[in-house]
Design a protein around this motif. Structure first.
Motif, PDB file in Angstrom:
ATOM      1  N   TYR A 174      -2.100  -7.744  -3.235  1.00  0.00           N
ATOM      2  CA  TYR A 174      -2.549  -6.574  -4.230  1.00  0.00           C
ATOM      3  C   TYR A 174      -2.626  -5.352  -3.370  1.00  0.00           C
ATOM      4  O   TYR A 174      -2.998  -5.299  -2.284  1.00  0.00           O
ATOM      5  N   ALA A 175      -2.235  -4.432  -4.073  1.00  0.00           N
ATOM      6  CA  ALA A 175      -2.518  -3.128  -3.410  1.00  0.00           C
ATOM      7  C   ALA A 175      -2.569  -2.230  -4.693  1.00  0.00           C
ATOM      8  O   ALA A 175      -2.178  -2.281  -5.738  1.00  0.00           O
ATOM      9  N   GLU A 176      -3.505  -1.010  -4.353  1.00  0.00           N
ATOM     10  CA  GLU A 176      -3.809  -0.188  -5.452  1.00  0.00           C
ATOM     11  C   GLU A 176      -4.103   1.445  -4.724  1.00  0.00           C
ATOM     12  O   GLU A 176      -4.352   1.429  -3.534  1.00  0.00           O
ATOM     13  N   MET A 227       0.906  -1.209   0.089  1.00  0.00           N
ATOM     14  CA  MET A 227      -0.080  -0.140  -0.045  1.00  0.00           C
ATOM     15  C   MET A 227       0.604   1.351   0.046  1.00  0.00           C
ATOM     16  O   MET A 227       0.497   2.437  -0.562  1.00  0.00           O
ATOM     17  N   VAL A 228       1.824   1.234   0.752  1.00  0.00           N
ATOM     18  CA  VAL A 228       2.863   2.417   0.864  1.00  0.00           C
ATOM     19  C   VAL A 228       3.760   2.496  -0.594  1.00  0.00           C
ATOM     20  O   VAL A 228       3.525   3.744  -1.078  1.00  0.00           O
ATOM     21  N   GLY A 229       3.850   1.466  -1.021  1.00  0.00           N
ATOM     22  CA  GLY A 229       4.494   1.537  -2.299  1.00  0.00           C
ATOM     23  C   GLY A 229       3.681   2.109  -3.421  1.00  0.00           C
ATOM     24  O   GLY A 229       4.086   3.144  -4.268  1.00  0.00           O
ATOM     25  N   ALA A 230       2.485   1.758  -3.476  1.00  0.00           N
ATOM     26  CA  ALA A 230       1.450   2.312  -4.420  1.00  0.00           C
ATOM     27  C   ALA A 230       1.208   3.588  -4.178  1.00  0.00           C
ATOM     28  O   ALA A 230       1.104   4.411  -5.253  1.00  0.00           O
ATOM     29  N   LEU A 231       1.213   3.955  -2.854  1.00  0.00           N
ATOM     30  CA  LEU A 231       0.868   5.434  -2.832  1.00  0.00           C
ATOM     31  C   LEU A 231       1.892   6.286  -3.253  1.00  0.00           C
ATOM     32  O   LEU A 231       1.681   7.406  -3.887  1.00  0.00           O
ATOM     33  N   LEU A 232       3.029   5.806  -3.080  1.00  0.00           N
ATOM     34  CA  LEU A 232       4.288   6.547  -3.419  1.00  0.00           C
ATOM     35  C   LEU A 232       4.512   6.828  -4.988  1.00  0.00           C
ATOM     36  O   LEU A 232       4.735   7.759  -5.655  1.00  0.00           O
ATOM     37  N   MET A 233       4.153   5.628  -5.659  1.00  0.00           N
ATOM     38  CA  MET A 233       4.169   5.763  -7.084  1.00  0.00           C
ATOM     39  C   MET A 233       2.950   6.619  -7.775  1.00  0.00           C
ATOM     40  O   MET A 233       3.178   7.311  -8.629  1.00  0.00           O
ATOM     41  N   ALA A 234       1.851   6.480  -7.138  1.00  0.00           N
ATOM     42  CA  ALA A 234       0.436   7.035  -7.702  1.00  0.00           C
ATOM     43  C   ALA A 234       0.833   8.629  -7.426  1.00  0.00           C
ATOM     44  O   ALA A 234       0.335   9.378  -8.237  1.00  0.00           O
ATOM     45  N   ALA A 235       1.586   9.255  -6.478  1.00  0.00           N
ATOM     46  CA  ALA A 235       1.570  10.672  -6.182  1.00  0.00           C
ATOM     47  C   ALA A 235       2.492  11.368  -7.292  1.00  0.00           C
ATOM     48  O   ALA A 235       2.368  12.382  -7.318  1.00  0.00           O
ATOM     49  N   GLN A 236       3.213  10.163  -8.045  1.00  0.00           N
ATOM     50  CA  GLN A 236       3.741  11.140  -9.290  1.00  0.00           C
ATOM     51  C   GLN A 236       3.265  10.934 -10.814  1.00  0.00           C
ATOM     52  O   GLN A 236       3.600  11.348 -11.635  1.00  0.00           O
ATOM     53  N   LEU A 237       2.013  10.487 -10.379  1.00  0.00           N
ATOM     54  CA  LEU A 237       1.022  10.506 -11.772  1.00  0.00           C
ATOM     55  C   LEU A 237       0.230  11.710 -11.822  1.00  0.00           C
ATOM     56  O   LEU A 237       0.698  12.720 -11.343  1.00  0.00           O
ATOM     57  N   LYS A 238      -0.937  11.424 -12.512  1.00  0.00           N
ATOM     58  CA  LYS A 238      -1.717  12.821 -12.638  1.00  0.00           C
ATOM     59  C   LYS A 238      -3.235  12.759 -11.952  1.00  0.00           C
ATOM     60  O   LYS A 238      -3.585  11.486 -11.717  1.00  0.00           O
ATOM     61  N   ASP A 239      -3.929  13.572 -12.101  1.00  0.00           N
ATOM     62  CA  ASP A 239      -5.304  13.510 -11.368  1.00  0.00           C
ATOM     63  C   ASP A 239      -5.967  12.504 -11.970  1.00  0.00           C
ATOM     64  O   ASP A 239      -6.181  12.170 -13.156  1.00  0.00           O
ATOM     65  N   ASP A 240      -6.807  11.562 -11.027  1.00  0.00           N
ATOM     66  CA  ASP A 240      -7.526  10.395 -11.280  1.00  0.00           C
ATOM     67  C   ASP A 240      -6.943   9.176 -12.033  1.00  0.00           C
ATOM     68  O   ASP A 240      -7.391   8.269 -12.411  1.00  0.00           O
ATOM     69  N   GLN A 241      -5.683   9.352 -11.882  1.00  0.00           N
ATOM     70  CA  GLN A 241      -4.582   8.247 -12.559  1.00  0.00           C
ATOM     71  C   GLN A 241      -4.381   7.155 -11.276  1.00  0.00           C
ATOM     72  O   GLN A 241      -4.343   7.662  -9.912  1.00  0.00           O
ATOM     73  N   GLN A 242      -4.342   6.048 -11.546  1.00  0.00           N
ATOM     74  CA  GLN A 242      -4.240   5.053 -10.410  1.00  0.00           C
ATOM     75  C   GLN A 242      -3.008   4.096 -10.631  1.00  0.00           C
ATOM     76  O   GLN A 242      -3.026   3.863 -11.794  1.00  0.00           O
ATOM     77  N   VAL A 243      -2.665   3.565  -9.878  1.00  0.00           N
ATOM     78  CA  VAL A 243      -1.553   2.095  -9.952  1.00  0.00           C
ATOM     79  C   VAL A 243      -1.990   0.949  -8.975  1.00  0.00           C
ATOM     80  O   VAL A 243      -2.363   1.201  -8.015  1.00  0.00           O
ATOM     81  N   GLY A 244      -2.098  -0.103  -9.754  1.00  0.00           N
ATOM     82  CA  GLY A 244      -2.141  -1.343  -8.855  1.00  0.00           C
ATOM     83  C   GLY A 244      -0.939  -2.112  -9.004  1.00  0.00           C
ATOM     84  O   GLY A 244      -0.267  -2.166 -10.083  1.00  0.00           O
ATOM     85  N   LEU A 245      -0.486  -2.834  -7.867  1.00  0.00           N
ATOM     86  CA  LEU A 245       0.605  -3.783  -7.770  1.00  0.00           C
ATOM     87  C   LEU A 245      -0.082  -5.093  -7.418  1.00  0.00           C
ATOM     88  O   LEU A 245      -0.620  -5.285  -6.329  1.00  0.00           O
ATOM     89  N   LEU A 246       0.366  -6.069  -8.076  1.00  0.00           N
ATOM     90  CA  LEU A 246       0.229  -7.565  -7.855  1.00  0.00           C
ATOM     91  C   LEU A 246       1.257  -8.074  -7.708  1.00  0.00           C
ATOM     92  O   LEU A 246       2.081  -8.592  -8.622  1.00  0.00           O
ATOM     93  N   PHE A 247       1.714  -8.745  -6.531  1.00  0.00           N
ATOM     94  CA  PHE A 247       2.696  -9.730  -6.148  1.00  0.00           C
ATOM     95  C   PHE A 247       2.141 -11.098  -6.267  1.00  0.00           C
ATOM     96  O   PHE A 247       1.144 -11.366  -5.327  1.00  0.00           O
ATOM     97  N   LYS A 248       2.542 -11.907  -7.134  1.00  0.00           N
ATOM     98  CA  LYS A 248       2.141 -13.513  -7.159  1.00  0.00           C
ATOM     99  C   LYS A 248       3.437 -14.258  -7.012  1.00  0.00           C
ATOM    100  O   LYS A 248       4.328 -14.193  -7.674  1.00  0.00           O
TER     101      LYS A 248
END
Length: 306
Positions: free
Chosen positions: A85-87, A55-76
């Motif tokens: 999974y974190a989004e 969740m922390v990693g996803a938040l840090l990556m998403a902060a460098q995107l733009k409005d209403d964009q999101q990132v999902g991380l799936l470790f399998k």
């Protein structure tokens, strides 16, 4: 209802940039949203560490995107945790989940290391853009299972961005989240190698411990300082407060019922069975009445005639 109870936080991701614009940095204290995840899903220690760091990693990556964009991380992985999974979105929404929240190793000889718990596998990163039907996806092999290193490996392999990712989730003696946060430093193209060497030297000599710093009261700006000693930097505006957010709705639950097929739905109607569903990610309960199940069945029947 308090902010913590409804998944909202007074915190936000703090963004920084070096004065020469060759480094961009994001740092966060995400304790409240990770704690909220643990309360909802009753995760045991290793699952809490894995989902919390993701969740922390996803938040840090998403902060460098733009409005209403999101990132999902799936470790399998091949380990007992199976998947994590974190989004997170640029706007500060975040959620996380593992199908094995109660995983408990035979012993904690290896401490809270995720390497064996996640095992060998892949990290898939999905970037969602508004109005785009399908997300952009990239998959890399996990290099360690420790989340931060795997995110850095993904950024380098898929985007040719060198980075330093340090994530921390600290649990108290009862296994509850005491602190959670992290920092992401990304190296932009054209950077002088001396700057990269200085960041690496700072990291190697000071060995900043994110969890320990947060426990001692460090702010996100404090987390950045030891990594960037000798480099001038400034904070950028980013007023997006964190919230544990899940987009589940009753409509989605009803759409999921459509996959059961007419025969099984009819069986539920005959038995006068209401459907009680609880979202595994956010704990929200949904009830679907027998007449609503009947409507789903009728709709499937009509569609089958076309």
């Amino acid at each position: 209802m308090t902010n913590q109870q409804n998944g909202q936080s007074k915190e936000r991701v703090h963004r920084f940039v070096s004065k020469d614009l060759t480094l961009r940095i994001a740092a966060v204290d995400a304790t409240e949203v990770v704690r909220h995840m643990q309360e909802l899903q009753n995760t045991y220690p290793l699952a809490t560490i894995a989902v919390g760091r993701s969740m922390v990693g996803a938040l840090l990556m998403a902060a460098q995107l733009k409005d209403d964009q999101q990132v999902g991380l799936l470790f399998k992985g091949s380990g007992a945790l199976r998947s994590v999974y974190a989004e997170a979105s640029y706007n500060g929404h975040v959620r996380g989940y593992t199908p094995t929240p109660h995983y408990h190793p035979e012993s904690y000889e290896n401490g809270l290391s995720l390497k064996e718990a996640l095992g060998i596998g892949t990290l898939t990163v999905a970037r969602h853009l508004p109005f785009q039907k399908a997300p952009f996806q990239g998959t890399v092999e996990m290099v360690s299972g420790e989340i931060g290193e795997d995110i850095a490996h993904y950024l380098h392999q898929s985007h040719q961005i060198r980075s330093l990712v340090s994530l921390g989730v600290y649990l108290d003696s009862d296994g509850k989240v005491a602190k959670a946060g992290g920092i992401l430093i990304e190296v932009m193209p054209g950077v002088e190698e001396e700057i990269v060497d200085l960041v690496q030297k700072n990291y190697d000599t000071k060995k900043p411990n994110i969890s320990k710093m947060l426990l001692e009261g460090a702010t996100p700006a404090d987390l950045v300082k030891p990594f960037l000693e000798g480099i001038e930097f400034e904070e950028l505006e980013h007023e997006k407060y964190l919230e544990y957010f899940c987009p589940c709705t009753k409509d989605r639950v009803i759409r999921a019922l459509e996959t059961l097929g007419e025969e099984e739905l009819q069986d539920m109607i005959n038995k006068k069975e209401e459907v009680h569903v609880t979202c595994q990610v956010c704990g929200r309960p949904y009830d679907v009445t027998v007449p609503e199940v009947q409507q789903v069945k009728e709709r499937i029947h009509k569609e089958s005639l076309h």
